[in-house]
Design a protein around this motif. Structure first.
Motif, PDB file in Angstrom:
ATOM      1  N   ASP A 156    -127.617  50.096  -6.316  1.00 21.14           N
ATOM      2  CA  ASP A 156    -128.228  51.264  -6.932  1.00 21.14           C
ATOM      3  C   ASP A 156    -127.370  52.493  -6.583  1.00 21.14           C
ATOM      4  O   ASP A 156    -127.251  52.866  -5.427  1.00 21.14           O
ATOM      5  N   MET A 157    -126.760  53.063  -7.604  1.00 22.06           N
ATOM      6  CA  MET A 157    -125.924  54.254  -7.383  1.00 22.06           C
ATOM      7  C   MET A 157    -126.595  55.428  -8.081  1.00 22.06           C
ATOM      8  O   MET A 157    -126.919  55.331  -9.273  1.00 22.06           O
ATOM      9  N   GLU A 158    -126.784  56.508  -7.320  1.00 21.87           N
ATOM     10  CA  GLU A 158    -127.435  57.649  -7.932  1.00 21.87           C
ATOM     11  C   GLU A 158    -126.678  58.945  -7.691  1.00 21.87           C
ATOM     12  O   GLU A 158    -126.303  59.249  -6.561  1.00 21.87           O
ATOM     13  N   ASN A 159    -126.448  59.646  -8.760  1.00 25.85           N
ATOM     14  CA  ASN A 159    -125.823  60.972  -8.719  1.00 25.85           C
ATOM     15  C   ASN A 159    -124.512  60.986  -7.928  1.00 25.85           C
ATOM     16  O   ASN A 159    -124.317  61.804  -7.042  1.00 25.85           O
ATOM     17  N   ILE A 160    -123.641  60.043  -8.289  1.00 29.22           N
ATOM     18  CA  ILE A 160    -122.392  59.906  -7.545  1.00 29.22           C
ATOM     19  C   ILE A 160    -121.357  60.912  -8.039  1.00 29.22           C
ATOM     20  O   ILE A 160    -121.066  61.004  -9.218  1.00 29.22           O
ATOM     21  N   TRP A 161    -120.834  61.644  -7.067  1.00 25.40           N
ATOM     22  CA  TRP A 161    -119.694  62.520  -7.313  1.00 25.40           C
ATOM     23  C   TRP A 161    -118.554  61.984  -6.458  1.00 25.40           C
ATOM     24  O   TRP A 161    -118.748  61.637  -5.295  1.00 25.40           O
ATOM     25  N   PHE A 162    -117.370  61.973  -7.069  1.00 24.40           N
ATOM     26  CA  PHE A 162    -116.216  61.509  -6.294  1.00 24.40           C
ATOM     27  C   PHE A 162    -114.949  62.132  -6.822  1.00 24.40           C
ATOM     28  O   PHE A 162    -114.774  62.261  -8.036  1.00 24.40           O
ATOM     29  N   LYS A 163    -114.089  62.522  -5.898  1.00 25.26           N
ATOM     30  CA  LYS A 163    -112.746  62.933  -6.301  1.00 25.26           C
ATOM     31  C   LYS A 163    -111.755  62.468  -5.233  1.00 25.26           C
ATOM     32  O   LYS A 163    -112.105  62.397  -4.053  1.00 25.26           O
ATOM     33  N   TYR A 164    -110.569  62.145  -5.656  1.00 25.59           N
ATOM     34  CA  TYR A 164    -109.498  61.847  -4.712  1.00 25.59           C
ATOM     35  C   TYR A 164    -108.977  63.175  -4.154  1.00 25.59           C
ATOM     36  O   TYR A 164    -109.050  64.196  -4.857  1.00 25.59           O
ATOM     37  N   PRO A 165    -108.448  63.183  -2.923  1.00 24.78           N
ATOM     38  CA  PRO A 165    -107.919  64.427  -2.362  1.00 24.78           C
ATOM     39  C   PRO A 165    -106.898  65.068  -3.298  1.00 24.78           C
ATOM     40  O   PRO A 165    -106.006  64.392  -3.808  1.00 24.78           O
ATOM     41  N   ALA A 178    -109.536  55.410 -16.200  1.00 25.74           N
ATOM     42  CA  ALA A 178    -110.907  55.907 -16.345  1.00 25.74           C
ATOM     43  C   ALA A 178    -111.660  55.881 -15.012  1.00 25.74           C
ATOM     44  O   ALA A 178    -112.610  56.635 -14.837  1.00 25.74           O
ATOM     45  N   GLY A 179    -111.244  54.999 -14.115  1.00 17.33           N
ATOM     46  CA  GLY A 179    -111.910  54.954 -12.811  1.00 17.33           C
ATOM     47  C   GLY A 179    -112.601  53.643 -12.517  1.00 17.33           C
ATOM     48  O   GLY A 179    -113.472  53.585 -11.643  1.00 17.33           O
ATOM     49  N   LYS A 180    -112.213  52.583 -13.208  1.00 20.54           N
ATOM     50  CA  LYS A 180    -112.873  51.278 -13.007  1.00 20.54           C
ATOM     51  C   LYS A 180    -112.679  50.786 -11.573  1.00 20.54           C
ATOM     52  O   LYS A 180    -113.641  50.401 -10.900  1.00 20.54           O
ATOM     53  N   SER A 181    -111.427  50.789 -11.135  1.00 23.23           N
ATOM     54  CA  SER A 181    -111.136  50.319  -9.770  1.00 23.23           C
ATOM     55  C   SER A 181    -111.792  51.225  -8.747  1.00 23.23           C
ATOM     56  O   SER A 181    -112.308  50.760  -7.718  1.00 23.23           O
ATOM     57  N   THR A 182    -111.773  52.524  -9.020  1.00 24.44           N
ATOM     58  CA  THR A 182    -112.389  53.477  -8.090  1.00 24.44           C
ATOM     59  C   THR A 182    -113.884  53.212  -7.971  1.00 24.44           C
ATOM     60  O   THR A 182    -114.443  53.223  -6.866  1.00 24.44           O
ATOM     61  N   LEU A 183    -114.536  52.958  -9.104  1.00 18.98           N
ATOM     62  CA  LEU A 183    -115.970  52.702  -9.095  1.00 18.98           C
ATOM     63  C   LEU A 183    -116.282  51.426  -8.302  1.00 18.98           C
ATOM     64  O   LEU A 183    -117.232  51.374  -7.516  1.00 18.98           O
ATOM     65  N   LEU A 184    -115.425  50.440  -8.495  1.00 20.36           N
ATOM     66  CA  LEU A 184    -115.601  49.188  -7.754  1.00 20.36           C
ATOM     67  C   LEU A 184    -115.482  49.438  -6.244  1.00 20.36           C
ATOM     68  O   LEU A 184    -116.256  48.904  -5.438  1.00 20.36           O
ATOM     69  N   LYS A 185    -114.521  50.250  -5.876  1.00 20.70           N
ATOM     70  CA  LYS A 185    -114.321  50.561  -4.455  1.00 20.70           C
ATOM     71  C   LYS A 185    -115.495  51.353  -3.896  1.00 20.70           C
ATOM     72  O   LYS A 185    -115.868  51.195  -2.735  1.00 20.70           O
ATOM     73  N   LEU A 186    -116.072  52.215  -4.716  1.00 22.51           N
ATOM     74  CA  LEU A 186    -117.253  52.966  -4.271  1.00 22.51           C
ATOM     75  C   LEU A 186    -118.421  52.018  -4.038  1.00 22.51           C
ATOM     76  O   LEU A 186    -119.125  52.113  -3.036  1.00 22.51           O
ATOM     77  N   ILE A 187    -118.603  51.088  -4.981  1.00 23.10           N
ATOM     78  CA  ILE A 187    -119.697  50.117  -4.830  1.00 23.10           C
ATOM     79  C   ILE A 187    -119.491  49.305  -3.550  1.00 23.10           C
ATOM     80  O   ILE A 187    -120.446  49.026  -2.819  1.00 23.10           O
ATOM     81  N   ALA A 188    -118.236  48.944  -3.296  1.00 27.77           N
ATOM     82  CA  ALA A 188    -117.937  48.103  -2.124  1.00 27.77           C
ATOM     83  C   ALA A 188    -118.074  48.861  -0.814  1.00 27.77           C
ATOM     84  O   ALA A 188    -118.251  48.264   0.238  1.00 27.77           O
ATOM     85  N   GLY A 189    -117.953  50.190  -0.875  1.00 23.03           N
ATOM     86  CA  GLY A 189    -117.963  50.974   0.358  1.00 23.03           C
ATOM     87  C   GLY A 189    -116.564  51.245   0.883  1.00 23.03           C
ATOM     88  O   GLY A 189    -116.393  51.764   1.981  1.00 23.03           O
ATOM     89  N   ILE A 190    -115.544  50.866   0.119  1.00 23.31           N
ATOM     90  CA  ILE A 190    -114.152  51.147   0.510  1.00 23.31           C
ATOM     91  C   ILE A 190    -113.911  52.652   0.445  1.00 23.31           C
ATOM     92  O   ILE A 190    -113.226  53.229   1.279  1.00 23.31           O
ATOM     93  N   LEU A 191    -114.489  53.275  -0.582  1.00 27.75           N
ATOM     94  CA  LEU A 191    -114.433  54.730  -0.717  1.00 27.75           C
ATOM     95  C   LEU A 191    -115.832  55.284  -0.549  1.00 27.75           C
ATOM     96  O   LEU A 191    -116.814  54.616  -0.877  1.00 27.75           O
ATOM     97  N   LYS A 192    -115.895  56.518  -0.049  1.00 27.76           N
ATOM     98  CA  LYS A 192    -117.216  57.149   0.121  1.00 27.76           C
ATOM     99  C   LYS A 192    -117.370  58.252  -0.921  1.00 27.76           C
ATOM    100  O   LYS A 192    -116.453  59.059  -1.103  1.00 27.76           O
ATOM    101  N   PRO A 193    -118.541  58.349  -1.563  1.00 30.01           N
ATOM    102  CA  PRO A 193    -118.709  59.420  -2.545  1.00 30.01           C
ATOM    103  C   PRO A 193    -118.828  60.774  -1.842  1.00 30.01           C
ATOM    104  O   PRO A 193    -119.277  60.846  -0.696  1.00 30.01           O
ATOM    105  N   THR A 194    -118.431  61.833  -2.535  1.00 31.12           N
ATOM    106  CA  THR A 194    -118.570  63.169  -1.951  1.00 31.12           C
ATOM    107  C   THR A 194    -120.023  63.629  -2.040  1.00 31.12           C
ATOM    108  O   THR A 194    -120.467  64.464  -1.265  1.00 31.12           O
ATOM    109  N   LYS A 195    -120.746  63.063  -3.003  1.00 27.71           N
ATOM    110  CA  LYS A 195    -122.181  63.371  -3.136  1.00 27.71           C
ATOM    111  C   LYS A 195    -122.869  62.150  -3.713  1.00 27.71           C
ATOM    112  O   LYS A 195    -122.259  61.359  -4.416  1.00 27.71           O
ATOM    113  N   GLY A 196    -124.173  62.052  -3.446  1.00 29.89           N
ATOM    114  CA  GLY A 196    -124.928  60.945  -4.022  1.00 29.89           C
ATOM    115  C   GLY A 196    -125.093  59.814  -3.031  1.00 29.89           C
ATOM    116  O   GLY A 196    -124.564  59.883  -1.910  1.00 29.89           O
TER     117      GLY A 196
END
Lengths: 426, 239
Positions: A241-250, A277-295
């Motif tokens: 369950d992903m809610e209100n995810i904000w993410f940007k690379y440095p 578009a961010g497919k790999s990034t979204l996958l990494k967010l779901i996995a916890g490899i990347l952390k969202p800046t918000k959400g």
């Protein structure tokens, strides 16, 4: 024109190809295909002279326009031959798109111009760091270089695997133009039928030898079994369950602004969309490899993530050790899994010596043994021939039938056909 | 995993946040003058002039690359300055070095200032300029090395931390994950050497410079002029 007489080529104490004789004239396209691990990339490396120079095994001769490859100066080979490898991220030198492209042009004595970058849809990325490019964008950058070089020999190893539909169309046009302008083109592709209208010759490899070499003949290409979608009872249980995810690379603009997504349990969900578009990034967010800046992200169960470059996934140096590690030492499970993924014969091959497809299958086999709840896989069938892709897809379907959740990022139509749910990113 | 990824993230943001944008696009002549001024200030070793330059560097850094860079350099510099001042304090307490305790805060401030100044000076130099210089000096065959280093360093950092993160998700201990993460870097290096063989062995025919920006050239030049006037011409802050 490129002419190759290969007695034997490959790796000392490792995989070899042997007895390959091919001839690709000016304005001709040779498509090379075969199962994963059959020697396609080894052939590409032999044709570009990389095997001979790196101290690996090579006996035979390669002639470019009648001249022995090993006697041509490096700079001339660089001009004459363009090689786009299967793993495009290893083929860049520049730290930004501008640095890479313009430096290449300077090596060729050409003026720096963004014309070819614009043609491949990279005009807006000219100041981007190359490490921030997606795999598809990296491949496009290499294609822009290929266009600029106007080489007389093109050797393309899985040139479409990370490209979206639009980019594939552009690349097909580029190949057609190059052929019409007299280039000799060798295309390695697990999906040879894509090139049927352009191809003049066909080479089918199996276990390092030519199973077929001659004029293009569709009948030679075996149609392997393709798994079909099965009806599944959709339950409402949410695995992610992903809610209100904000993410940007440095240093970059936000990629996701307020994205919300629910991944249902025991289904195959696909993340599709254009390159970058961010497919790999979204996958990494779901996995916890990347952390969202918000959400926030809630996961029901333990995830495992297999990246686009499976080399980053492994814990042990050989397939046998990796599988034993994930199977907690249970050898019978290792052999059983190795059979499922067709990696029994490479259990003791060092990871660096495996083909790209073999690494991908090994990573999947390792994760399969891990018994995770949520499988997050980036391009699960990338570069795999139909038979091996089918094995992988069968396993993914089996995982889902066992109650696990599978999320894949993919461009592959074979995978998209089996999805229970498709989420278009971007 | 937490500390390692924090440290890598900070180093990444300080060194590799952006490409050739912002003050990297200042003209090389303006940059040379700034770097000369920086070297002069470092050699002079006056706390007030160091602090003044550090403040100006931080302000410029906020303009470009931006707040992420500024916060990161402050964070890392603080860690370094804390380390330096603590070691000085301990050395003073145990009698190892005759450091007056009242000087400890000054050590901290000086270290912080030095870190910010050096980081900014380092950040504005474009690898393309180093490459161009090598080519102009006749070393055309190694002109691609600065570009490759600037690609490989962040690529290596990114791959290393991603490998650690994948291991973390697989519930592996971070220490156990470091060897395979390092091994994957070595293998990646081998692949790059192989696939870029001809690219790396073909010299550039001419140097490639970044696209220069009048705006950033002016801002950097004005910054240096203001600094020079305040600290040297009018002797306002130098005792």
């Amino acid at each position: 024109m490129i002419e190759a007489h290969i007695e034997v080529a490959g790796y000392i104490d490792g995989f070899i190809i042997r007895g390959i004789d091919i001839n690709v004239s000016n304005g001709e396209v040779l498509v090379v295909t075969g199962p994963s691990g059959s020697g396609k990339t080894t052939l590409a490396k032999a044709l570009t002279g990389l095997l001979g120079r790196s101290g690996d095994l090579f006996k035979g001769s390669i002639l470019i326009n009648g001249y022995p490859l090993l006697e041509i100066p490096f700079e001339k080979i660089y001009e004459l031959v363009t090689y786009i490898p299967q793993e495009p991220w290893y083929a860049l030198v520049g730290y930004t798109v501008y640095a890479e492209h313009c430096f290449i042009l300077s090596q060729l004595g050409l003026k720096c111009s963004s014309v070819f970058l614009e043609k491949l849809g990279l005009a807006g990325k000219i100041d981007s760091l190359t490490i921030n490019l997606s795999a598809g964008e990296t491949q496009r950058l290499l294609w822009a270089e290929a266009l600029a070089k106007k080489s007389s020999v093109l050797i393309l190893d899985e040139p479409l695997v990370y490209l979206d539909r639009e980019a594939r169309r552009i690349v097909a046009d580029v190949v057609r133009d190059a052929r019409d302008n007299g280039a000799s083109i060798i295309i390695i592709d697990h999906d040879p039928l894509f090139w049927r209208e352009l191809a003049g010759k066909l080479l089918v490899l199996e276990n390092g030898v030519a199973k077929y070499y001659g004029e293009w003949d569709t009948a030679v290409l075996q149609q392997s079994y393709q798994p079909s979608k099965t009806m599944r009872v959709v339950n409402d249980e949410v695995a992610v369950d992903m809610e209100n995810i904000w993410f940007k690379y440095p240093g970059e603009k936000p990629l996701f602004r307020g994205l919300s997504l629910q991944v249902k349990k025991s289904l195959i969900t696909g993340l599709t969309g254009r390159n970058g578009a961010g497919k790999s990034t979204l996958l990494k967010l779901i996995a916890g490899i990347l952390k969202p800046t918000k959400g926030f992200i809630n996961r029901l169960g333990t995830p495992v993530y297999i990246p686009e470059n499976p080399l980053l996934y492994f814990t042990k140096p050989t397939p046998r050790e990796e599988l034993l590690y994930m199977a907690n030492g249970r050898e019978e499970k290792v052999f059983e899994t190795a059979e499922i993924f067709d990696i029994s014969r490479i259990l003791d091959t060092p990871l660096a010596r495996l083909s790209s497809g073999e690494r991908r299958r090994l990573a999947l086999a390792s994760a399969y043994l891990g018994g995770f709840d949520i499988y997050l896989i980036d391009e699960p069938t990338g570069g795999l021939d139909q038979a091996n892709a089918s094995r992988v897809l069968e396993v993914l379907l089996e995982l889902v039938n066992e109650g696990r959740t599978v999320v894949v990022a993919t461009h592959d139509e074979r995978v998209i056909k089996l999805l229970d749910y498709e989420f278009r990113v971007g | 995993m937490g500390f390692i990824s924090w440290l890598v993230s900070i180093v990444y943001k300080i060194l590799f946040l952006k490409g050739d944008t912002g003050f990297r696009q200042a003209h090389w002549v303006v940059k040379m003058l700034h770097l000369s001024l920086t070297v002069f200030i470092l050699l002079e070793n006056n706390l007030r002039s160091l602090t003044g330059m550090a403040v100006l560097s931080l302000i410029l850094g906020l303009i470009s690359p931006g707040y992420e860079w500024a916060i990161s350099i402050l964070a890392l510099s603080s860690v370094i300055s804390l380390y330096m001042s603590l070691t000085a304090l301990i050395a003073s307490i145990i009698g190892f070095a005759p450091v007056d305790a009242s000087l400890i805060p000054l050590i901290a401030v000086k270290t912080l200032a030095l870190s910010v100044i050096v980081a900014f000076a380092f950040m504005i130099v474009s690898p393309l300029e180093i490459s161009s210089l090598l080519i102009k000096l006749g070393a055309r065959r190694v002109g691609n090395i600065p570009l490759l280093i600037w690609r490989l360093m962040p690529y290596g950092l990114k791959s290393f931390t991603e490998s650690l993160a994948i291991g973390y998700v697989k519930k592996e201990k971070t220490l156990n994950r470091i060897p395979p993460a390092v091994a994957s870097l070595l293998e990646i290096g081998g692949f790059i050497e192989e696939y870029c063989f001809y690219k790396l062995n073909t010299p550039a025919k001419y140097p490639v410079l970044p696209v220069y920006s009048f705006k950033y050239s002016i801002i950097l030049a004005v910054n240096d002029i203001i600094y020079f006037l305040l600290f040297y011409t009018f002797n306002i802050f130098i005792s």
